[in-house]
Each structure stands twice: as C-alpha cells, then as structure tokens.
Design a protein around this motif. Structure first.
Motif, PDB file in Angstrom:
ATOM      1  N   VAL A  82       0.933  -1.258  -0.084  1.00 53.65           N
ATOM      2  CA  VAL A  82       0.182  -0.208  -0.122  1.00 53.65           C
ATOM      3  C   VAL A  82       0.921   1.199  -0.018  1.00 53.65           C
ATOM      4  O   VAL A  82       1.799   1.351   0.665  1.00 53.65           O
ATOM      5  CB  VAL A  82      -0.713   0.078   1.216  1.00 53.65           C
ATOM      6  N   GLU A  83       0.516   2.190  -0.850  1.00 51.76           N
ATOM      7  CA  GLU A  83       1.257   3.343  -0.594  1.00 51.76           C
ATOM      8  C   GLU A  83       1.463   4.013   0.539  1.00 51.76           C
ATOM      9  O   GLU A  83       0.245   3.788   1.437  1.00 51.76           O
ATOM     10  CB  GLU A  83       0.470   4.457  -1.797  1.00 51.76           C
ATOM     11  N   LYS A  84       2.379   4.561   0.952  1.00 54.26           N
ATOM     12  CA  LYS A  84       2.542   5.010   2.432  1.00 54.26           C
ATOM     13  C   LYS A  84       1.669   5.824   3.336  1.00 54.26           C
ATOM     14  O   LYS A  84       1.320   5.195   4.334  1.00 54.26           O
ATOM     15  CB  LYS A  84       4.088   5.840   2.420  1.00 54.26           C
ATOM     16  N   LYS A  85       1.019   6.477   2.729  1.00 49.32           N
ATOM     17  CA  LYS A  85       0.152   7.700   3.321  1.00 49.32           C
ATOM     18  C   LYS A  85      -1.017   6.598   3.808  1.00 49.32           C
ATOM     19  O   LYS A  85      -1.674   6.666   4.811  1.00 49.32           O
ATOM     20  CB  LYS A  85      -0.495   8.772   2.594  1.00 49.32           C
ATOM     21  N   LEU A  86      -1.745   5.906   2.890  1.00 46.20           N
ATOM     22  CA  LEU A  86      -2.770   4.962   3.133  1.00 46.20           C
ATOM     23  C   LEU A  86      -2.248   3.650   4.143  1.00 46.20           C
ATOM     24  O   LEU A  86      -3.161   3.293   4.781  1.00 46.20           O
ATOM     25  CB  LEU A  86      -3.430   4.520   1.934  1.00 46.20           C
ATOM     26  N   ALA A  87      -0.961   3.249   3.949  1.00 44.46           N
ATOM     27  CA  ALA A  87      -0.408   2.297   4.768  1.00 44.46           C
ATOM     28  C   ALA A  87      -0.558   2.640   6.306  1.00 44.46           C
ATOM     29  O   ALA A  87      -0.959   1.933   7.115  1.00 44.46           O
ATOM     30  CB  ALA A  87       0.896   1.871   4.601  1.00 44.46           C
ATOM     31  N   GLU A  88      -0.541   4.007   6.581  1.00 41.15           N
ATOM     32  CA  GLU A  88      -0.568   4.239   8.030  1.00 41.15           C
ATOM     33  C   GLU A  88      -1.752   4.159   8.497  1.00 41.15           C
ATOM     34  O   GLU A  88      -1.805   3.756   9.659  1.00 41.15           O
ATOM     35  CB  GLU A  88      -0.097   5.899   7.990  1.00 41.15           C
ATOM     36  N   LYS A  89      -2.868   4.481   7.614  1.00 38.91           N
ATOM     37  CA  LYS A  89      -4.236   4.202   8.147  1.00 38.91           C
ATOM     38  C   LYS A  89      -4.590   2.794   8.270  1.00 38.91           C
ATOM     39  O   LYS A  89      -5.354   2.399   9.200  1.00 38.91           O
ATOM     40  CB  LYS A  89      -5.133   4.922   7.228  1.00 38.91           C
ATOM     41  N   ILE A  90      -4.034   1.805   7.654  1.00 37.04           N
ATOM     42  CA  ILE A  90      -4.096   0.434   7.928  1.00 37.04           C
ATOM     43  C   ILE A  90      -3.419  -0.312   9.169  1.00 37.04           C
ATOM     44  O   ILE A  90      -3.984  -0.980   9.861  1.00 37.04           O
ATOM     45  CB  ILE A  90      -3.847  -0.209   6.495  1.00 37.04           C
ATOM     46  N   GLY A  91      -2.178   0.158   9.201  1.00 40.43           N
ATOM     47  CA  GLY A  91      -1.324  -0.527  10.204  1.00 40.43           C
ATOM     48  C   GLY A  91      -0.299  -1.544   9.665  1.00 40.43           C
ATOM     49  O   GLY A  91      -0.162  -1.679   8.425  1.00 40.43           O
ATOM     50  N   PRO A  92       0.221  -2.349  10.625  1.00 36.40           N
ATOM     51  CA  PRO A  92       1.179  -3.185  10.242  1.00 36.40           C
ATOM     52  C   PRO A  92       0.420  -4.367   9.532  1.00 36.40           C
ATOM     53  O   PRO A  92       1.632  -5.216   8.968  1.00 36.40           O
ATOM     54  CB  PRO A  92       1.821  -3.577  11.607  1.00 36.40           C
ATOM     55  N   ALA A  93      -0.529  -4.640   9.789  1.00 36.63           N
ATOM     56  CA  ALA A  93      -1.177  -5.947   9.092  1.00 36.63           C
ATOM     57  C   ALA A  93      -2.757  -5.619   8.594  1.00 36.63           C
ATOM     58  O   ALA A  93      -3.311  -4.828   9.248  1.00 36.63           O
ATOM     59  CB  ALA A  93      -1.316  -7.063  10.037  1.00 36.63           C
ATOM     60  N   ASP A  94      -3.053  -6.164   7.517  1.00 38.09           N
ATOM     61  CA  ASP A  94      -4.108  -6.024   7.054  1.00 38.09           C
ATOM     62  C   ASP A  94      -5.306  -6.942   7.986  1.00 38.09           C
ATOM     63  O   ASP A  94      -4.923  -7.724   8.651  1.00 38.09           O
ATOM     64  CB  ASP A  94      -4.414  -6.257   5.504  1.00 38.09           C
ATOM     65  N   PHE A  95      -6.837  -6.622   7.576  1.00 35.93           N
ATOM     66  CA  PHE A  95      -7.566  -7.492   8.305  1.00 35.93           C
ATOM     67  C   PHE A  95      -7.670  -8.975   8.251  1.00 35.93           C
ATOM     68  O   PHE A  95      -8.257  -9.505   8.948  1.00 35.93           O
ATOM     69  CB  PHE A  95      -9.100  -6.832   8.194  1.00 35.93           C
ATOM     70  N   MET A  96      -6.881  -9.337   7.162  1.00 37.45           N
ATOM     71  CA  MET A  96      -6.826 -10.760   7.225  1.00 37.45           C
ATOM     72  C   MET A  96      -5.395 -11.500   7.678  1.00 37.45           C
ATOM     73  O   MET A  96      -5.064 -12.474   7.623  1.00 37.45           O
ATOM     74  CB  MET A  96      -7.035 -11.357   5.827  1.00 37.45           C
ATOM     75  N   GLY A  97      -4.838 -10.440   8.343  1.00 34.33           N
ATOM     76  CA  GLY A  97      -3.529 -10.710   8.942  1.00 34.33           C
ATOM     77  C   GLY A  97      -2.292 -10.795   8.082  1.00 34.33           C
ATOM     78  O   GLY A  97      -1.210 -10.910   8.453  1.00 34.33           O
ATOM     79  N   ASN A  98      -2.544 -10.186   6.883  1.00 35.26           N
ATOM     80  CA  ASN A  98      -1.313 -10.094   5.839  1.00 35.26           C
ATOM     81  C   ASN A  98      -0.298  -9.069   6.382  1.00 35.26           C
ATOM     82  O   ASN A  98      -0.978  -7.868   6.658  1.00 35.26           O
ATOM     83  CB  ASN A  98      -1.782 -10.157   4.475  1.00 35.26           C
ATOM     84  N   PRO A  99       0.997  -9.014   6.398  1.00 35.10           N
ATOM     85  CA  PRO A  99       1.670  -7.989   6.520  1.00 35.10           C
ATOM     86  C   PRO A  99       1.655  -6.881   5.517  1.00 35.10           C
ATOM     87  O   PRO A  99       1.286  -7.055   4.471  1.00 35.10           O
ATOM     88  CB  PRO A  99       3.199  -8.560   6.309  1.00 35.10           C
ATOM     89  N   VAL A 100       1.575  -5.857   6.053  1.00 39.32           N
ATOM     90  CA  VAL A 100       1.312  -4.399   5.140  1.00 39.32           C
ATOM     91  C   VAL A 100       2.996  -4.009   4.911  1.00 39.32           C
ATOM     92  O   VAL A 100       3.489  -3.721   5.568  1.00 39.32           O
ATOM     93  CB  VAL A 100       0.320  -3.569   5.794  1.00 39.32           C
ATOM     94  N   TRP A 101       3.029  -3.997   3.478  1.00 36.59           N
ATOM     95  CA  TRP A 101       4.291  -3.285   3.296  1.00 36.59           C
ATOM     96  C   TRP A 101       4.096  -1.762   2.637  1.00 36.59           C
ATOM     97  O   TRP A 101       3.369  -1.777   1.415  1.00 36.59           O
ATOM     98  CB  TRP A 101       5.093  -4.087   2.000  1.00 36.59           C
ATOM     99  N   PRO A 102       4.529  -0.769   3.366  1.00 41.42           N
ATOM    100  CA  PRO A 102       4.141   0.555   2.831  1.00 41.42           C
ATOM    101  C   PRO A 102       5.099   1.060   1.748  1.00 41.42           C
ATOM    102  O   PRO A 102       6.239   0.402   1.637  1.00 41.42           O
ATOM    103  CB  PRO A 102       4.483   1.462   3.802  1.00 41.42           C
TER     104      PRO A 102
END
Lengths: 364, 252, 196
Positions: free
Chosen positions: C166-186
């Motif tokens: 996810v693009e950095k700014k939106l990634a901050e809104k989601i957090g370190p993992a998405d709602f299915m538990g996948n790691p979020v890479w900003p």
C-alpha cells in the motif's frame, strides 16, 4: 459473435495506454484487428490476441503495415468493425491504404502511437505525426482525428472512433504517443451500451445478401476516374460532406479564453502539462489561458479563432518542430495576434517548461 | 602465464566490442564467418553493408565496413541501389526472418528475379526478436509468440516459410541459394564464401538463410537452445545448398 | 520478510522484462542507486541509442544470481510466463522465490477465477503479493476488496499471500497488518518521476 460481454457495467482499471486501446476496442464491439509489429504499439496486438478468444473476435498479423492498412479497409468494406494500430515508419507506410479509405469513404479505424521521426527516429515519443495523420497520403485530409491526452480518453475515444467512423464514413483515428502507450494509469472501463452510448451497427459495402444482377444490383467500387471532371465532382462532394459534418464532430476545450495575456495551445499529452502550468499560473494571479483541440481534424476553427482573437499573445507548445503551429496559423489567417512556438521535437514537455516560456513571453 | 586469445577478425570494429547482442545470440557466429571470409577474399575496401531494424540493427558499428542502417524490410533495395549505381562495390545485407520474409519478401523476390548481384544473409530464429517476440513467417507450428499467445495454428498462418527454396524457384540457375546453421561453422563459412564469390564473379544474386538461435525469446538455457536449433528447427528447415551455380560441390 | 540493503547483504534490482522493458526506469536508475540499491537495467546514458527498445539482455542480467545479497527480478508479462527463469545461470530448483504481484484493477485478474487462471498459465509461483490499487485514485475500499479476492485466490492456488502493498500514506491508516493478517508493506512511489 458471442453474446458474452467483455466488460460489464463499470470497472476500475489500471492499465497501459496500449492495453486500454485493446479493451476499448473489445468493449466497443470491434470484430477484427489487423496489425504488424512496431514499437510502441505492439502491446495493443499482444493484449488483443490474448483477450479475444471468449468473444470470437479475430486477429491477423499481416506481412507489413501496407497490408495491415489495406486489410483494415477490407474488413470495414466487408461490414465488420475493423481496426489497426501503428506508429512512425509504419504510419508512413500506411498512408497508401489510408488514402484509399478517404477516397472510398471506408469507415476503418486507425490507432496511432506517435514515436520520434523522421524515419526510424526513436521508438519512444513525439508529436511528429500530426501532419501525417491529419493530412497524409495523396489526398485532401478527409479524416477524423482525435488527439487524446489520458487513458480515460483513450478508452472513451477508441469506442467513439468506431461510432464516428460508421456514422460519418470517413477513416477515423485515435492519436496517442509512446508515453501514453506505455504509461500505466487509473481509468474506468465500462460497457458503452449500459452507459447509454448508442453503438452504431456496421454495414457491408460489398457482399450484401442476394444474387447480384438478380436480387440486387452489383456493387462496383472504384477509387480511380477517367476524366478530370469526374474527380472534381467527387472531391467537391466529399469535401462538402466533410465540412457539413464538422460541426457535429469537432471537439475542443478552453480555459480563460475571454481575454488572456497569453493563450497556450497544445494537443495530446502535452496538454496535460499545459493544463497544470496554466492552473498554477492562474493561482499566482497571471492572466493566462489555454485552448486544446481534441479533434485535430476537423479542427474546431470557430472556437480556435475566437480564443486566438481575444488573446494578446499565443504560444503553441508541441513535441515537434511546428506541425501544430503551422496548422494553427493557417486556421487563424487574418487574425493579428502574434503566434509563437515552443518546440521540443521528440521530447516530453513538462509544466515547468510551459511556465517558463509563458513568463518569458509576458515579459516581452 | 598469458593465455592466448583467438584473434578477432580484422573486419570487426574493435571499438564496439563487447557488443550489444544478447548472450547466446547466433549473430555473433554469423558475423565471425562474414568477417573472416571478407578478410580472406580481401574485399573489405569494396564492402557496403546494409542492416535492417531488428536485431541486425545492433551491428550498425560492428564491422570495419561502411554501414547503412535502412528501414525495416528495406535493406535489400538499398544495397541493390548501391550496386546498380556503383557496380564495383560488394554489397551485403543482413536481416532477420521478419525483415526478409515478411515486410521485405517482395524485395527478395524481385532481387532473385532480376538477379541483383548482391548478397543477402537472413538470420532465422523463428520470431521477431527485437520487438519482443512476435510471430514470424518462420514460426514453427504450435509455437507460442506474443501475437500467437495460444500457439501458432498452421490453419491460420501456414507452415514455416521455406525461403531459400523460394529464391531458388524464382531465380535463374545463376542464383546462389543456401541454408546454413550456426552449429556447423565450417559449412556456414563455406556458404558465405560461395555467396560472395557468386557476386565477385558477377554471376548472380546470393541468398543465405542461417538457422540461428535466440535463447532470449525462446526462453531456453544453453542446452535447450542447442537442442532446439539442431534437433527441432532442422526438422522444418533443411541445411544445405538449394542452388549452387559455382563449380564446387558441397562437401562436409 | 523485508529486504533491507546493507553493505554485507546488498539488494540488486534487475529489469528482466523481455517483452516490454521499462524504459521509463532509465531516469530513476540513479535515484534508486543513491538509495543504496544496485540496479541492473539500461540507464539513460548507457541505453542503446538505436534499438526498438526490447529484449536487450545483458550478461549481467543472466548472471545476477551470482551476486551476493538479495536479487529482485522484475519480470513482465509475456506468453512464456515462468519459463523466463530458464535463462538465468545457475537457476537451481528452490533458489527462487517467485511472487505473483496481483492488482484487481487489471481486468484479467479482477476476479478470483481470473487470478487463478492467470497464475496457472504463468507457471509455478511461491506466493502472491496483493498490490491492488487504482493509481492515484486508490482508497481503502479497493485495498480491502483486493485483500478478500486475492486471499480467496491464494487458497485455491495453495500459495500464501506474502503481503499487501500500500502507498505509504494509506498504509499508515491500515497499520502493520491488514484485516486478514497479511503484513502490510508501505510503498514509496518513485515511478511518477520516471515519466520522462
């Protein structure tokens, strides 16, 4: 043809310009594409040949651009929505069949992805095929040419090109360039009929049902005449038709054209930079505006002349050595507004370039 | 100990080495044969070299020959144009199966018919290499390419083009038509020599197709590349001389 | 599973698209190298001045696996799919982690069946990266839709979802993992500057 729709409703898409052409042609009901490899349009063929099987559309890679162009005319003559895509030297080669399309009023669609010229130039980008696409071949320019500036337009106008061609029976073009072809951008792809766009049905010019000479008269199509007077009559007739429909199809847009100190004129992807630059300069309080032809052929001459007449100075910005400026000057004959050009043949023009040039003009 | 390196041909332009061709490309072998023969026949001062838009384009500064880069498919008329204007020149054109058998096919037909005293060498790798791997007239049945993503169907596109056979059928007995293969260098060099000789003797048109490899577009490793060339391509394209107007017979 | 470039374990990016090489990578090659990445691609000044701009392989691309550290190959589309890895020297079985980067805003991979079909045609992959976005129009809805569709497809294919990018700014809104538990890479986006 399969009843299955390639695009249902509205869908978000993130595609290259070339992919967009292929999807638009598919959604717009194109039956067949003829093509020959040339950078930067190859991905149109790659995408089309890959996505058509469920929809029973067709593709042929021909032996060169001359044959791709003539086969494209033939597909339309046979009553199928037909298109091809080319660029640069391929566009040069395709002028012969494009002339035939003009002469015989064939509703064939051509996608042009401009690259550097002349000759093999570069494979990358330019706006150096304007003259060729609008007035190429050995004719009088009976062509309808849309110069698109973003992927949504590529999609919208590729679909529109088929409707325009089949309504007015002049060869119709969507003119982009190598940057738009390769760039990825967000757009919405859609089923045109669900949006209320009336899709024009193709009609064959040859091979209609019935036995010729019995059920119907035979069709004898020519593009050559015996006497000067015959040719003259055809030319006048087609020119009058072209002029008559121009009012229905010209498209342009303008901003702050009432009385700008500098009016910037550009087409295609360069317009994006013009739009951005003018927006910024207007925010800073500068009295600048722009005029953008969407149909570069036929040109919206009325709107153009009005905008130029009202301006103190005009700047034409293009990625060629004055191909657009030459046409603008011709269309504005009689007006006294000074017109100058900013020419970067084969190179991209960014908003800061436009700002700099406009500010320099304002100082003079 | 200093390792002895094989001498590069004098006909190679040293400043442009290392060259830009893909690793494993067959062109390197073809160019070696050409340059060695030009050196042996001592015709470098008369050479005019034409190239296409395609991978042969990358040889624009490869040789110590005066080189003209033409348009796609138009190398043949450019070099016969030179030859007609200045017959003392030795005119060589090198292009691919697209430039020769698709867009350039009419020019090969006319050159064979009119017996132009030029030498055309065509590298057959069954695809359009440079533009990303599209269909070519020589593409094998069922071969996947970017414009035949589901495999080339013979019903749609025909069988692989038999180029030298066509040239021999159109041309008179004075036309040299042959097919070499980069995996048989001695034979290839012999064919190149005869091709030039046919022009030197002012006898006729010379055409040499060379079965060449393109691991890049075939997506094959070294072993698979040679196998495809030697075992698969030779099933569709037979190496050998189809018409040889020179005295010598084909040896091995 | 982040990759961080260090002296001992450098990261090398290889432009390995043989059909539509990203010539727009040229202008940002220097930027990327200044960030500590090694980039094997044609740079603006070294690019073949002529050329139809495709399939120009260099030996350093084929031998990239011999470099130390982590090597990232950008493989484009192409009818040969995973066979492209045949070209790499010493491509021993199991050495490569092949990730399919999926964006549901591409029509062919916008549904579960589409993704499954596309990946099967490509060949063997080890994981999927959910890169669902709509350019500068991306919002949380699209990202979430992508998570659901890609997760479903990954179950059918039997490969794990490696991350959601996810693009950095939106990634901050989601957090370190998405709602299915996948790691979020900003993501920090550089390609915007790559446009000429």
């Amino acid at each position: 043809m399969s009843n299955k729709k390639p695009v249902e409703g509205e869908k978000r898409a993130f595609l290259t310009g070339n992919e967009t052409v292929a999807w638009a042609a598919l959604a717009g009901g194109a039956d067949i594409m003829y093509g020959y490899p040339i950078t930067p349009q190859n991905q149109v063929m790659h995408t089309w040949s890959r996505i058509i099987p469920p929809y029973n559309r067709k593709f042929l890679q021909t032996e060169d651009e001359i044959s791709a162009g003539f086969a494209n005319c033939a597909g339309a003559l046979a009553g199928k929505k037909s298109f091809t895509a080319t660029a640069g030297p391929g566009n040069a080669l395709m002028q012969e069949p494009q002339s035939m399309a003009e002469a015989m009023r064939i509703p064939a669609v051509f996608i042009i992805q401009q690259r550097g010229g002349p000759s093999s130039g570069t494979v990358i980008y330019s706006q150096q095929e304007l003259t060729l696409t609008t007035y190429g071949g050995n004719g009088e320019g009976w062509r309808i040419v849309y110069s698109v500036c973003n992927h949504q337009e590529i999609y919208d106008y590729t679909i529109k090109a088929f409707n325009t061609a089949w309504t007015y029976r002049f060869p119709t073009y969507v003119m982009g360039d190598g940057y738009q072809a390769e760039l990825r951008e967000a757009l919405t792809i859609y089923d045109p009929e669900e949006r209320g766009i009336k899709m024009v049905e193709p009609q064959p010019m040859v091979g209609m049902p019935g036995k010729p000479g019995v059920d119907r008269p035979p069709v004898h199509l020519v593009n050559i005449y015996s006497l000067e007077e015959e040719l003259y009559d055809v030319c006048i007739k087609y020119q009058m038709e072209f002029d008559r429909i121009s009012g229905e199809i010209t498209e342009s847009e303008g901003k702050n054209t009432e009385n700008p100190d500098v009016l910037v004129i550009g087409h295609g992807v360069v317009f994006r930079s013009i739009h951005e630059a003018v927006k910024e300069m207007m925010k800073d309080g500068l009295n600048v505006g722009y005029f953008r032809p969407v149909t570069v052929r036929p040109m919206d001459v009325k709107a153009l002349r009005n905008a130029v007449k009202n301006a103190k100075k005009v700047l034409v910005a293009e990625s060629s050595l004055g191909q657009l400026e030459r046409q603008i000057k011709a269309y504005c004959y009689g007006l006294t507004t000074p017109i100058s050009g900013y020419f970067l043949p084969g190179m991209g023009i960014v908003a800061t370039d436009i700002e700099r040039e406009v500010k320099a003009l304002l100082k003079k | 100990m200093v390792q002895k390196r094989p001498k590069i041909p004098d006909g190679w332009f040293e400043d442009s080495k290392p060259h830009l061709f893909c690793p494993g490309c067959g062109y390197g072998i073809i160019f070696k044969a050409v340059a060695q023969v030009v050196d042996e026949l001592d015709i470098r001062d008369r050479m005019i070299y034409g190239i296409d838009i395609g991978c042969s384009l990358l040889s624009y500064n490869f040789f110590n020959f005066d080189t003209i880069q033409t348009h796609h498919g138009r190398t043949t008329p450019v070099i016969y144009g030179v030859k007609r204007a200045v017959p003392e020149k030795m005119c060589l054109g090198i292009f691919g199966d697209g430039g020769g058998y698709a867009i350039g096919s009419q020019h090969l037909v006319s050159s064979a018919l009119r017996n132009e005293k030029i030498f055309c060498i065509l590298a057959n790798n069954t695809v359009y290499g440079m533009t990303g791997g599209q269909l070519a007239p020589t593409t094998l049945p069922d071969q996947k390419t970017e414009t035949t993503p589901y495999g080339k169907k013979v019903e749609e596109y025909g069988w692989p083009m038999q180029g030298p056979e066509m040239i021999a059928a159109i041309g008179s007995k004075d036309v040299y038509a042959a097919r070499g293969i980069v995996s048989n260098f001695r034979q290839l060099k012999r064919f190149v020599t005869r091709g030039f000789q046919n022009n030197l003797d002012n006898r006729g048109f010379s055409f040499l197709e060379v079965l060449s490899c393109c691991p890049t577009n075939w997506r094959t490793n070294a072993k698979e590349t040679w196998e495809h060339l030697d075992k698969v391509m030779t099933k569709y394209f037979k190496p050998g001389e189809i018409n040889n107007p020179l005295e010598q017979k084909e040896g091995k | 599973m982040y990759l961080r470039a260090t002296e001992e374990v450098p990261i090398t990016l290889v432009d390995f698209d043989l059909v539509n090489p990203f010539y727009t990578l040229r202008p940002i090659k220097d930027t990327l190298e200044n960030l500590g990445l090694k980039v094997i691609a044609w740079g603006k000044n070294t690019f073949m001045g002529l050329g139809e701009a495709s399939s120009l392989l260099r030996s350093d691309m084929l031998w990239a696996l011999h470099r130390k550290g982590n090597i990232v190959f950008d493989v484009g589309y192409g009818t040969y799919g995973a066979e492209i890895f045949n070209l790499l020297e010493d491509n021993a079985e199991g050495r490569l982690n092949i990730f399919g980067v999926v964006n549901i805003c591409k029509p062919l991979t916008s549904t579960v069946t589409g993704i499954v079909k596309y990946v099967k045609e490509f060949g063997k992959i080890n994981g999927i990266i959910n890169n669902s976005h709509w350019g500068d129009k991306t919002d949380i809805t699209i990202i979430n839709e992508g998570i659901i569709i890609v997760s479903e497809a990954s179950k059918i294919l039997g490969v794990p979802v490696i991350s959601t990018t996810v693009e950095k700014k939106l990634a901050e809104k989601i957090g370190p993992a998405d709602f299915m538990g996948n790691p979020v890479w900003p993501l920090t986006l550089y390609m915007g500057n790559a446009y000429w």
